[in-house]
Design a protein around this motif. Structure first.
Motif, PDB file in Angstrom:
ATOM      1  N   GLY A   1       0.793  -1.226   0.000  1.00 61.11           N
ATOM      2  CA  GLY A   1       0.000   0.000   0.000  1.00 61.11           C
ATOM      3  C   GLY A   1       0.820   1.268   0.000  1.00 61.11           C
ATOM      4  N   LEU A   2       2.132   1.169   0.025  1.00 59.82           N
ATOM      5  CA  LEU A   2       2.994   2.351   0.001  1.00 59.82           C
ATOM      6  C   LEU A   2       3.630   2.484  -1.378  1.00 59.82           C
ATOM      7  CD1 LEU A   2       4.868   2.019   3.405  1.00 59.82           C
ATOM      8  CD2 LEU A   2       2.932   3.476   2.884  1.00 59.82           C
ATOM      9  N   THR A   3       3.568   3.684  -1.922  1.00 58.82           N
ATOM     10  CA  THR A   3       4.215   3.929  -3.205  1.00 58.82           C
ATOM     11  C   THR A   3       5.659   4.360  -2.961  1.00 58.82           C
ATOM     12  OG1 THR A   3       3.595   6.267  -3.250  1.00 58.82           O
ATOM     13  CG2 THR A   3       2.013   4.687  -4.196  1.00 58.82           C
ATOM     14  N   ASP A   4       6.422   4.402  -4.046  1.00 58.58           N
ATOM     15  CA  ASP A   4       7.796   4.891  -3.933  1.00 58.58           C
ATOM     16  C   ASP A   4       7.807   6.323  -3.410  1.00 58.58           C
ATOM     17  OD1 ASP A   4       8.617   2.472  -4.910  1.00 58.58           O
ATOM     18  OD2 ASP A   4       9.089   3.205  -6.930  1.00 58.58           O
ATOM     19  N   SER A   5       6.843   7.126  -3.849  1.00 52.85           N
ATOM     20  CA  SER A   5       6.751   8.517  -3.376  1.00 52.85           C
ATOM     21  C   SER A   5       6.481   8.571  -1.880  1.00 52.85           C
ATOM     22  CB  SER A   5       5.658   9.270  -4.128  1.00 52.85           C
ATOM     23  OG  SER A   5       5.991   9.412  -5.473  1.00 52.85           O
ATOM     24  N   ASP A   6       5.630   7.663  -1.369  1.00 54.64           N
ATOM     25  CA  ASP A   6       5.359   7.623   0.071  1.00 54.64           C
ATOM     26  C   ASP A   6       6.653   7.385   0.841  1.00 54.64           C
ATOM     27  OD1 ASP A   6       2.616   7.933  -0.315  1.00 54.64           O
ATOM     28  OD2 ASP A   6       2.251   5.767  -0.354  1.00 54.64           O
ATOM     29  N   LEU A   7       7.444   6.423   0.380  1.00 55.21           N
ATOM     30  CA  LEU A   7       8.694   6.091   1.062  1.00 55.21           C
ATOM     31  C   LEU A   7       9.669   7.265   1.034  1.00 55.21           C
ATOM     32  CD1 LEU A   7       9.157   2.480  -0.334  1.00 55.21           C
ATOM     33  CD2 LEU A   7       8.534   3.096   1.992  1.00 55.21           C
ATOM     34  N   ILE A   8       9.841   7.870  -0.141  1.00 54.27           N
ATOM     35  CA  ILE A   8      10.776   8.990  -0.282  1.00 54.27           C
ATOM     36  C   ILE A   8      10.310  10.189   0.529  1.00 54.27           C
ATOM     37  CG2 ILE A   8      11.690  10.680  -1.942  1.00 54.27           C
ATOM     38  CD1 ILE A   8      13.069   7.999  -2.114  1.00 54.27           C
ATOM     39  N   ASN A   9       9.016  10.507   0.467  1.00 57.58           N
ATOM     40  CA  ASN A   9       8.509  11.669   1.209  1.00 57.58           C
ATOM     41  C   ASN A   9       8.665  11.475   2.710  1.00 57.58           C
ATOM     42  OD1 ASN A   9       7.821  13.079  -1.095  1.00 57.58           O
ATOM     43  ND2 ASN A   9       5.762  12.258  -1.153  1.00 57.58           N
ATOM     44  N   TYR A  10       8.445  10.262   3.190  1.00 54.67           N
ATOM     45  CA  TYR A  10       8.612  10.003   4.624  1.00 54.67           C
ATOM     46  C   TYR A  10      10.077  10.181   5.032  1.00 54.67           C
ATOM     47  CZ  TYR A  10       8.224   7.746   9.161  1.00 54.67           C
ATOM     48  OH  TYR A  10       8.260   7.488  10.506  1.00 54.67           O
ATOM     49  N   ALA A  11      10.982   9.625   4.238  1.00 54.10           N
ATOM     50  CA  ALA A  11      12.411   9.773   4.552  1.00 54.10           C
ATOM     51  C   ALA A  11      12.829  11.245   4.508  1.00 54.10           C
ATOM     52  CB  ALA A  11      13.251   8.944   3.577  1.00 54.10           C
ATOM     53  N   ARG A  12      12.306  11.987   3.545  1.00 51.73           N
ATOM     54  CA  ARG A  12      12.645  13.426   3.458  1.00 51.73           C
ATOM     55  C   ARG A  12      12.079  14.197   4.652  1.00 51.73           C
ATOM     56  NH1 ARG A  12      11.891  14.430  -2.996  1.00 51.73           N
ATOM     57  NH2 ARG A  12      14.021  13.867  -3.559  1.00 51.73           N
ATOM     58  N   THR A  13      10.866  13.843   5.073  1.00 47.83           N
ATOM     59  CA  THR A  13      10.268  14.512   6.234  1.00 47.83           C
ATOM     60  C   THR A  13      11.132  14.304   7.469  1.00 47.83           C
ATOM     61  OG1 THR A  13       8.032  14.249   5.359  1.00 47.83           O
ATOM     62  CG2 THR A  13       8.235  14.569   7.733  1.00 47.83           C
ATOM     63  N   ILE A  14      11.563  13.069   7.699  1.00 44.49           N
ATOM     64  CA  ILE A  14      12.397  12.778   8.872  1.00 44.49           C
ATOM     65  C   ILE A  14      13.746  13.471   8.743  1.00 44.49           C
ATOM     66  CG2 ILE A  14      13.456  10.927  10.221  1.00 44.49           C
ATOM     67  CD1 ILE A  14      10.303  11.156  10.297  1.00 44.49           C
ATOM     68  N   ALA A  15      14.327  13.455   7.543  1.00 49.71           N
ATOM     69  CA  ALA A  15      15.612  14.133   7.336  1.00 49.71           C
ATOM     70  C   ALA A  15      15.475  15.630   7.597  1.00 49.71           C
ATOM     71  CB  ALA A  15      16.121  13.880   5.924  1.00 49.71           C
ATOM     72  N   ASP A  16      14.374  16.240   7.165  1.00 47.46           N
ATOM     73  CA  ASP A  16      14.158  17.669   7.414  1.00 47.46           C
ATOM     74  C   ASP A  16      14.049  17.961   8.912  1.00 47.46           C
ATOM     75  OD1 ASP A  16      14.241  18.231   4.730  1.00 47.46           O
ATOM     76  OD2 ASP A  16      12.055  18.322   4.475  1.00 47.46           O
ATOM     77  N   LYS A  17      13.386  17.053   9.662  1.00 50.62           N
ATOM     78  CA  LYS A  17      13.288  17.251  11.112  1.00 50.62           C
ATOM     79  C   LYS A  17      14.657  17.139  11.771  1.00 50.62           C
ATOM     80  CE  LYS A  17      10.091  17.947  13.088  1.00 50.62           C
ATOM     81  NZ  LYS A  17       9.629  19.303  13.383  1.00 50.62           N
ATOM     82  N   VAL A  18      15.485  16.198  11.297  1.00 48.72           N
ATOM     83  CA  VAL A  18      16.830  16.060  11.868  1.00 48.72           C
ATOM     84  C   VAL A  18      17.674  17.284  11.509  1.00 48.72           C
ATOM     85  CG1 VAL A  18      18.945  14.668  11.817  1.00 48.72           C
ATOM     86  CG2 VAL A  18      16.726  13.544  11.921  1.00 48.72           C
ATOM     87  N   LEU A  19      17.456  17.858  10.323  1.00 50.77           N
ATOM     88  CA  LEU A  19      18.180  19.067   9.917  1.00 50.77           C
ATOM     89  C   LEU A  19      17.965  20.224  10.891  1.00 50.77           C
ATOM     90  CD1 LEU A  19      17.798  19.283   6.041  1.00 50.77           C
ATOM     91  CD2 LEU A  19      19.920  19.442   7.330  1.00 50.77           C
ATOM     92  N   GLU A  20      16.838  20.243  11.567  1.00 50.88           N
ATOM     93  CA  GLU A  20      16.549  21.315  12.530  1.00 50.88           C
ATOM     94  C   GLU A  20      17.408  21.216  13.787  1.00 50.88           C
ATOM     95  OE1 GLU A  20      12.372  21.042  13.297  1.00 50.88           O
ATOM     96  OE2 GLU A  20      11.823  21.500  11.215  1.00 50.88           O
ATOM     97  N   ASN A  21      18.029  20.065  14.036  1.00 47.92           N
ATOM     98  CA  ASN A  21      18.854  19.849  15.214  1.00 47.92           C
ATOM     99  C   ASN A  21      20.297  20.223  14.881  1.00 47.92           C
ATOM    100  OD1 ASN A  21      20.367  18.781  17.350  1.00 47.92           O
ATOM    101  ND2 ASN A  21      18.904  17.119  17.689  1.00 47.92           N
ATOM    102  N   ALA A  22      20.722  21.427  15.273  1.00 46.60           N
ATOM    103  CA  ALA A  22      22.047  21.944  14.913  1.00 46.60           C
ATOM    104  C   ALA A  22      23.174  21.096  15.512  1.00 46.60           C
ATOM    105  CB  ALA A  22      22.178  23.395  15.369  1.00 46.60           C
ATOM    106  N   HIS A  23      22.985  20.621  16.737  1.00 46.90           N
ATOM    107  CA  HIS A  23      24.016  19.814  17.403  1.00 46.90           C
ATOM    108  C   HIS A  23      24.289  18.527  16.623  1.00 46.90           C
ATOM    109  CE1 HIS A  23      26.374  18.027  20.609  1.00 46.90           C
ATOM    110  NE2 HIS A  23      25.558  16.978  20.631  1.00 46.90           N
TER     111      HIS A  23
END
Length: 195
Positions: A106-128
């Motif tokens: 039930g997950l498309t390739d876009s679902d997988l990529i968008n989820y990984a990008r969302t998590i990566a963007d949240k980690v980007l907010e952590n300067a340390h």
């Protein structure tokens, strides 16, 4: 009578409790598995197939050409394909790795990529953590604060998506406004793809 002290339950302490429970369960699970006894394997070398039955379930005449229909048109000019860009190659490899990690029913390739990008963007907010990523090898980064930051990002992203989803579903004005934003994004993507 002395008042009982109250424990402050902030979202961060809840996340810590969930993470601690997750770590405990992750390390406990292998200890709870039962081991199968080392019995002799079943020997099937003396078993012979003495009977079998074939039965016709359905017979059908396949018409490969319909009356009045045209066949497939041949391929166009040879060599009209374009080489894949470095980003496309990287995304393909990333999708393969994500498919290996997650149950993708039930997950498309876009679902997988968008989820990984969302998590990566949240980690980007952590300067340390980003300082550790910039100044260390991948092995050293995995020994630092990075794994915990990814765990926090997953939990935080889920909470924020749940919040946005509830606001969207409960308010017609937000629905109309958000639908308009999504439409503008799709129009911009179509224009960029056409260029």
């Amino acid at each position: 009578m002395t008042p009982t002290p109250r424990i402050c339950s902030t979202p961060r302490s809840k996340r810590s409790a969930v993470l601690n429970l997750s770590l405990y369960a992750r390390h406990l699970a292998p200890l709870l598995r039962e081991k199968t006894p080392d019995d002799d394997p079943i020997d099937l070398s003396s078993v012979e197939l003495s009977h079998y039955r074939l039965s016709k379930t359905k017979q059908q005449d396949l018409r490969l050409v319909k009356e009045g229909a045209t066949g497939l048109s041949p391929a166009g000019a040879l060599g009209t394909g374009r080489p894949r860009t470095k980003e496309e190659i990287w995304l393909s490899a990333l999708i393969v790795r994500l498919n290996e990690l997650f149950v993708t029913d039930g997950l498309t390739d876009s679902d997988l990529i968008n989820y990984a990008r969302t998590i990566a963007d949240k980690v980007l907010e952590n300067a340390h953590v980003m300082n550790q990523v910039a100044n260390n090898s991948p092995e050293q980064v995995m020994l630092g604060d990075f794994p915990g930051a990814v765990d926090d990002a997953v939990i935080d992203a889920n909470e924020r998506h749940q919040n946005q989803m509830m606001q969207y579903l409960n308010n017609r004005e937000i629905q109309a406004g958000f639908q308009r934003v999504v439409l503008e994004i799709l129009k911009a993507m179509n224009l960029a793809a056409g260029e």
